[in-house]
Design an enzyme around this catalytic site. Structure first.
Site, PDB file in Angstrom:
ATOM      1  N   THR A 288       0.830  -1.212   0.000  1.00 31.44           N
ATOM      2  CA  THR A 288       0.000   0.000   0.000  1.00 31.44           C
ATOM      3  C   THR A 288       0.864   1.263   0.000  1.00 31.44           C
ATOM      4  O   THR A 288       0.625   2.189  -0.788  1.00 31.44           O
ATOM      5  CB  THR A 288      -0.897  -0.002   1.272  1.00 31.44           C
TER       6      THR A 288
ATOM      7  N   GLU B  28      10.634   9.861   9.001  1.00 33.63           N
ATOM      8  CA  GLU B  28       9.472  10.720   9.297  1.00 33.63           C
ATOM      9  C   GLU B  28       8.160   9.946   9.226  1.00 33.63           C
ATOM     10  O   GLU B  28       7.248  10.149  10.026  1.00 33.63           O
ATOM     11  CB  GLU B  28       9.461  11.889   8.306  1.00 33.63           C
TER      12      GLU B  28
ATOM     13  N   ILE C 287       2.354  13.744   9.537  1.00 34.42           N
ATOM     14  CA  ILE C 287       2.661  14.870  10.433  1.00 34.42           C
ATOM     15  C   ILE C 287       4.167  15.137  10.405  1.00 34.42           C
ATOM     16  O   ILE C 287       4.946  14.192  10.556  1.00 34.42           O
ATOM     17  CB  ILE C 287       2.257  14.553  11.895  1.00 34.42           C
TER      18      ILE C 287
ATOM     19  N   GLU D 109      -2.108  -2.297   9.484  1.00 38.82           N
ATOM     20  CA  GLU D 109      -0.929  -3.090   9.122  1.00 38.82           C
ATOM     21  C   GLU D 109      -1.398  -4.363   8.411  1.00 38.82           C
ATOM     22  O   GLU D 109      -2.550  -4.786   8.592  1.00 38.82           O
ATOM     23  CB  GLU D 109      -0.172  -3.492  10.398  1.00 38.82           C
TER      24      GLU D 109
ATOM     25  N   LYS E 183       6.151   2.860  17.974  1.00 38.55           N
ATOM     26  CA  LYS E 183       6.243   4.310  17.725  1.00 38.55           C
ATOM     27  C   LYS E 183       6.677   5.047  18.990  1.00 38.55           C
ATOM     28  O   LYS E 183       7.504   5.958  18.940  1.00 38.55           O
ATOM     29  CB  LYS E 183       4.897   4.823  17.217  1.00 38.55           C
TER      30      LYS E 183
HETATM   31  N1  HSE Z   1      -1.196   0.894  10.944  1.00 42.20           N
HETATM   32  C1  HSE Z   1      -0.643   2.163  11.262  1.00 42.20           C
HETATM   33  C2  HSE Z   1      -1.700   2.997  11.949  1.00 42.20           C
HETATM   34  C3  HSE Z   1      -0.174   2.831  10.012  1.00 42.20           C
HETATM   35  O1  HSE Z   1      -2.874   2.632  11.868  1.00 42.20           O
HETATM   36  O2  HSE Z   1      -1.381   4.002  12.581  1.00 42.20           O
HETATM   37  C4  HSE Z   1       0.600   4.101  10.218  1.00 42.20           C
HETATM   38  O3  HSE Z   1       1.787   3.891  10.925  1.00 42.20           O
END
Ligand code: HSE
Length: 334
Positions: free
Chosen positions: A16, A132, A139, A193, A208
């Site tokens: 994607t 990023e 963002i 994902e 993250k």
């Molecule tokens: N699967 C992740 C989300 C994609 O929904 O935030 C973006 O990192």
């Protein structure tokens, strides 16, 4: 007219996000060249089969089914890693940096687990390692963090960093949409994902948070040190109860440093209606960064989706060419 600088890319992965990057480059390369003097050229695209590369709108001669031809080609300037998952992505990025290529990645898992090693090899070779798109989708979060961290000690990070779960919780709260229906819609929109367990069980948010906290600590913080609870156990009754109390349930990622120790947690939490975070809906993310001089800064925008993510990736490619290794953060091992 000023001479254009041609930059050769290898895009590893045409899922994607990879397809959105290809499309953005095809549609915007003239405008980018006009604005920056950089002519982006896709030299290689890697997928499991040549057919998949062709389906992404590329020519068969651009297709590779292993990273090696791209890594061996001295003309490749930037490797864009959008394979996802820990391996082979982490090893490929390591090899690319070792061979003098800049690396741009959207891969939060590989980065969170190998941040110190990747940053060390990038810095040893004076190459850019830019990411990023790995947190907060479109963002400009890393660019802002870089600026804040240059002059502040950051001791708190808090926010909504997963678009899929935020979309699901929004649909459940605002339209009483059943959980599985909302998840399917998030998948259809390209937010989730490939294995949505990573989203709904909070792994993606933990990766993250590990990246953000590592940047603030300037030292690798491993995702396994993050307490993690996903959204699969959040019931419609709890969502209704939160509404009665004047708020919402959000999957919050929080990192706080006290006397050199970081406490990290990803979990569904009650957020009062008068908090900014309560108004972050759908696939949007918001991250509060608290520095000792700047105070609290909130960064908000689309945190998931092919277009915002591709926008962040291509911006990183341009930054890699313009600023090179100077942008790579120093992350000490844990
Ligand atoms: N699967 C992740 C989300 C994609 O929904 O935030 C973006 O990192």
């Amino acid at each position: 007219m000023e001479q254009l600088k041609t930059v050769n890319l290898a895009i590893l992965g045409v899922g994607t996000i990879g397809r959105a990057v290809v499309r953005l480059i095809h549609e915007q390369s003239d405008r980018i060249a006009e604005q920056t003097g950089i002519q982006l050229t896709i030299r290689y695209a890697m997928a499991r089969s040549i057919e998949r590369v062709k389906a992404a709108g590329l020519r068969p001669e651009q297709a590779i089914t292993s990273a090696e031809p791209a890594l061996a080609d001295p003309n490749v300037d930037v490797v864009v890693e959008v394979l996802g998952g820990e391996e082979p992505a982490a090893s490929i990025m390591h090899a690319a940096l070792e061979r003098g290529k800049h690396v741009v990645t959207a891969n939060k898992e590989a980065l969170a687990k190998h941040f110190a090693a990747l940053s060390a090899i990038a810095r040893a070779n004076n190459r850019a390692l830019l990411f990023e798109a790995s947190v907060g989708g479109g963002i400009p979060l890393m660019a802002s963090l870089r600026q804040i961290l240059a002059t502040n000690r950051v001791s708190q990070l808090r926010g909504i960093v997963n678009g899929t779960t935020n979309f699901i919780l929004t649909q459940m709260a605002e339209h009483s949409t059943p959980y599985h229906e909302a998840l399917q819609e998030a998948q259809r929109l390209g937010y989730a994902e490939p294995d949505s367990t990573a989203d709904v069980e909070g792994y993606d948010a933990a990766y993250k948070l590990a990246i953000l906290a590592s940047l603030a600590a300037k030292k690798q913080i491993h995702p396994e040190n993050i307490e993690r609870i996903g959204i699969t156990q959040v019931t419609p009754e709890e969502i209704a109860e939160a509404r009665r109390r004047g708020g919402v349930i959000k999957l919050l990622a929080q990192a706080t440093e006290e006397n050199g120790t970081w406490r990290l947690r990803v979990a569904p939490e009650f957020v009062p209606g008068d908090s900014l975070l309560a108004h972050v809906r759908l696939n949007f993310n918001a991250i509060e960064v608290t520095g000792d001089r700047v105070g609290t800064v909130v960064l908000y925008g689309q945190g998931a989706g092919p277009l915002p993510t591709a926008s962040a990736i291509v911006s990183d490619v341009l930054d890699a060419i313009r600023f090179g290794g100077a942008l790579t953060p120093a992350i000490a091992p844990a």
